[in-house]
Write an enzyme that holds these catalytic residues in place. Sequence first.
Site, PDB file in Angstrom:
ATOM      1  N   ASP A   1       0.835  -1.053  -0.008  1.00 32.14           N
ATOM      2  CA  ASP A   1       0.131   0.087   0.047  1.00 32.14           C
ATOM      3  C   ASP A   1       0.856   1.130  -0.075  1.00 32.14           C
ATOM      4  O   ASP A   1       0.339   2.285  -0.190  1.00 32.14           O
ATOM      5  CB  ASP A   1      -0.959  -0.114   1.315  1.00 32.14           C
ATOM      6  CG  ASP A   1      -0.239  -0.128   2.455  1.00 32.14           C
ATOM      7  OD1 ASP A   1       1.031  -0.124   2.639  1.00 32.14           O
ATOM      8  OD2 ASP A   1      -0.950  -0.030   3.863  1.00 32.14           O
ATOM      9  N   GLU A   2       2.217   1.036   0.245  1.00 30.34           N
ATOM     10  CA  GLU A   2       3.152   2.305   0.385  1.00 30.34           C
ATOM     11  C   GLU A   2       3.171   2.873  -0.915  1.00 30.34           C
ATOM     12  O   GLU A   2       3.463   4.166  -0.936  1.00 30.34           O
ATOM     13  CB  GLU A   2       4.334   2.093   1.080  1.00 30.34           C
ATOM     14  CG  GLU A   2       4.432   1.226   2.174  1.00 30.34           C
ATOM     15  CD  GLU A   2       5.705   1.341   3.263  1.00 30.34           C
ATOM     16  OE1 GLU A   2       6.600   1.925   2.637  1.00 30.34           O
ATOM     17  OE2 GLU A   2       5.617   0.738   4.134  1.00 30.34           O
TER      18      GLU A   2
HETATM   19  O1  DAU Z   1       2.446  -0.955   4.257  1.00 32.16           O
HETATM   20  C1  DAU Z   1       3.079  -2.079   3.932  1.00 32.16           C
HETATM   21  C2  DAU Z   1       4.757  -2.111   4.149  1.00 32.16           C
HETATM   22  O2  DAU Z   1       4.648  -2.271   5.627  1.00 32.16           O
HETATM   23  C3  DAU Z   1       5.427  -3.083   3.584  1.00 32.16           C
HETATM   24  O3  DAU Z   1       5.550  -2.643   2.259  1.00 32.16           O
HETATM   25  C4  DAU Z   1       7.006  -3.291   3.945  1.00 32.16           C
HETATM   26  O4  DAU Z   1       7.645  -4.014   3.381  1.00 32.16           O
HETATM   27  C5  DAU Z   1       6.958  -3.265   5.527  1.00 32.16           C
HETATM   28  O5  DAU Z   1       8.155  -3.272   5.815  1.00 32.16           O
HETATM   29  C6  DAU Z   1       6.010  -2.176   6.220  1.00 32.16           C
HETATM   30  O6  DAU Z   1       6.679  -0.909   6.122  1.00 32.16           O
HETATM   31  P1  DAU Z   1       6.456   0.016   7.520  1.00 32.16           P
HETATM   32  O7  DAU Z   1       7.491   1.079   7.088  1.00 32.16           O
HETATM   33  O8  DAU Z   1       5.084   0.721   7.606  1.00 32.16           O
HETATM   34  O9  DAU Z   1       6.973  -0.976   8.500  1.00 32.16           O
HETATM   35  P2  DAU Z   1       7.684  -0.575   9.858  1.00 32.16           P
HETATM   36  O10 DAU Z   1       7.541  -1.941  10.570  1.00 32.16           O
HETATM   37  O11 DAU Z   1       9.379  -0.432   9.521  1.00 32.16           O
HETATM   38  O12 DAU Z   1       7.184   0.411  10.523  1.00 32.16           O
HETATM   39  C7  DAU Z   1       5.993   0.444  11.436  1.00 32.16           C
HETATM   40  C8  DAU Z   1       5.672   1.896  11.892  1.00 32.16           C
HETATM   41  O13 DAU Z   1       6.471   1.770  12.869  1.00 32.16           O
HETATM   42  C9  DAU Z   1       6.119   2.950  10.934  1.00 32.16           C
HETATM   43  O14 DAU Z   1       5.240   4.178  11.111  1.00 32.16           O
HETATM   44  C10 DAU Z   1       7.464   3.382  11.532  1.00 32.16           C
HETATM   45  C11 DAU Z   1       7.461   2.983  12.917  1.00 32.16           C
HETATM   46  N1  DAU Z   1       8.579   2.185  13.708  1.00 32.16           N
HETATM   47  C12 DAU Z   1       9.372   1.436  12.967  1.00 32.16           C
HETATM   48  C13 DAU Z   1      10.172   0.883  13.600  1.00 32.16           C
HETATM   49  C14 DAU Z   1      11.111  -0.334  12.791  1.00 32.16           C
HETATM   50  C15 DAU Z   1       8.817   2.748  14.941  1.00 32.16           C
HETATM   51  O15 DAU Z   1       8.323   4.002  15.446  1.00 32.16           O
HETATM   52  N2  DAU Z   1      10.220   2.339  15.318  1.00 32.16           N
HETATM   53  C16 DAU Z   1      10.741   1.424  14.930  1.00 32.16           C
HETATM   54  O16 DAU Z   1      11.834   0.798  15.656  1.00 32.16           O
END
Ligand code: DAU
Length: 357
Positions: free
Chosen positions: A139-140
């Site tokens: 969805d990104e």
């Molecule tokens: O929306 C689908 C996407 O979701 C996928 O296409 C990606 O492959 C997948 O990694 C994921 O992307 P996000 O960037 O949304 O996921 P992430 O788990 O890295 O982060 C989720 C949310 O949490 C985002 O708003 C950033 C925040 N975050 C993330 C990490 C790793 C934090 O606040 N602290 C963190 O340490």
Amino acid sequence: MNRRFQTILVTGGAGFIGSNFIHFLLEKADFQGRIVNLDTLTYAGNLESLAELAVKFKGTRYFFEKADICDRAAVERIFASFAPDAVIHLAAESHVDRSILGPEAFIKTNVMGTFTLLDVARNAWKGRHDVLFHHISTDEVFGSLGDSGYFTESTPYDPRSPYSASKASSDHLALAYYHTYGLPITLSNCSNNYGPFQFPEKLIPLMIMNMIEGKSLPVYGDGKNIRDWIYVEDHNAAVWEIMKRGEAGRSYNIGGENEWENIRLLDRLVEIVAEESGKPLSQLRSQITYVKDRPGHDRRYAIDCSRIKNELGWKQSVDFDDGLRKTVRWYLSNPLWTEHVRSGEYLNWMDRNYAVR
Ligand code: DAU
Ligand code: NAD
């Protein structure tokens, strides 16, 4: 229409969603054929996620090929050896933070790798209509929402990170191969997955592991960014419906209809980990630390998945609280999986880039 496949080539099958997809196909779905898992085993790929299946089905219904999707000769050889009648393309560089620090690998794998696969499939299938290439996307690609509204399949693309730009590019290539060459393509754009076998760099497994290990729980920015969470098996069941009955040339949004602010999600996760691990709630709460925001951090994602619900009859089946608890239990009971998957490049990468943790 109900497509039936003999041999499905799964790219990225050693990763999080891919390994869950292979478990789903071999253990739960109405699929009797064989699976070829093509994966180059980056830091994010771990064959231990498939260890039991590999023993049970090796050489009969499960085959592993270590190869890079950018390596045309290797992909052609695998097509020639196994003659797949379907491809589900999951292999990718998938972590937004890494794409900010080093975009090149994302362009190579997500753009050039997807191109290579599409082109090999086009040559191997030569105008056949009884085959399918399902491209997995995110969805990104649609960008960032404000307080209201949802992404639909006709929302204009507006990617903002190198990761989402590379995925958007691969989506356009996949659909171009449908329109230009008639390659039977389906495409899905899904929201944030969670569940077992997810590399502990993504929010939910990273937070679970840091809670267990007594490390800080880094919340980016004000913690109010919103994501729509879906249990990985619900995503995979949706993809399987599309592969069987989806219309070629069409894209389908998949989501959990389950929006959470990051900080609210973390508050709930802390409670579940405290209940499941016996660690004091107050201690886990004290580990929460606000840190510098991710550059270009998308504010809100929310999916309108009425197309797949109305046209294919799919719906989510896993309640978020139940899914989170299952996930926490899985990480608590599989410390060796986490130790092994983190034992290589990952720990060095974390040290270099996030010393704060
Ligand atoms: O929306 C689908 C996407 O979701 C996928 O296409 C990606 O492959 C997948 O990694 C994921 O992307 P996000 O960037 O949304 O996921 P992430 O788990 O890295 O982060 C989720 C949310 O949490 C985002 O708003 C950033 C925040 N975050 C993330 C990490 C790793 C934090 O606040 N602290 C963190 O340490
Ligand atoms: P992941 O990072 O856990 O796994 C990716 C897999 O691809 C790994 O096994 C890795 O070894 C393999 N791989 C990477 N580069 C390769 C290459 N050049 N050749 C062959 N194999 C290679 O990723 P994931 O979270 O399972 O995501 C799978 C797919 O789903 C990706 O296309 C991603 O964009 C998409 N997606 C993920 C989410 C999510 O929340 N995780 C949501 C929507 C869409």
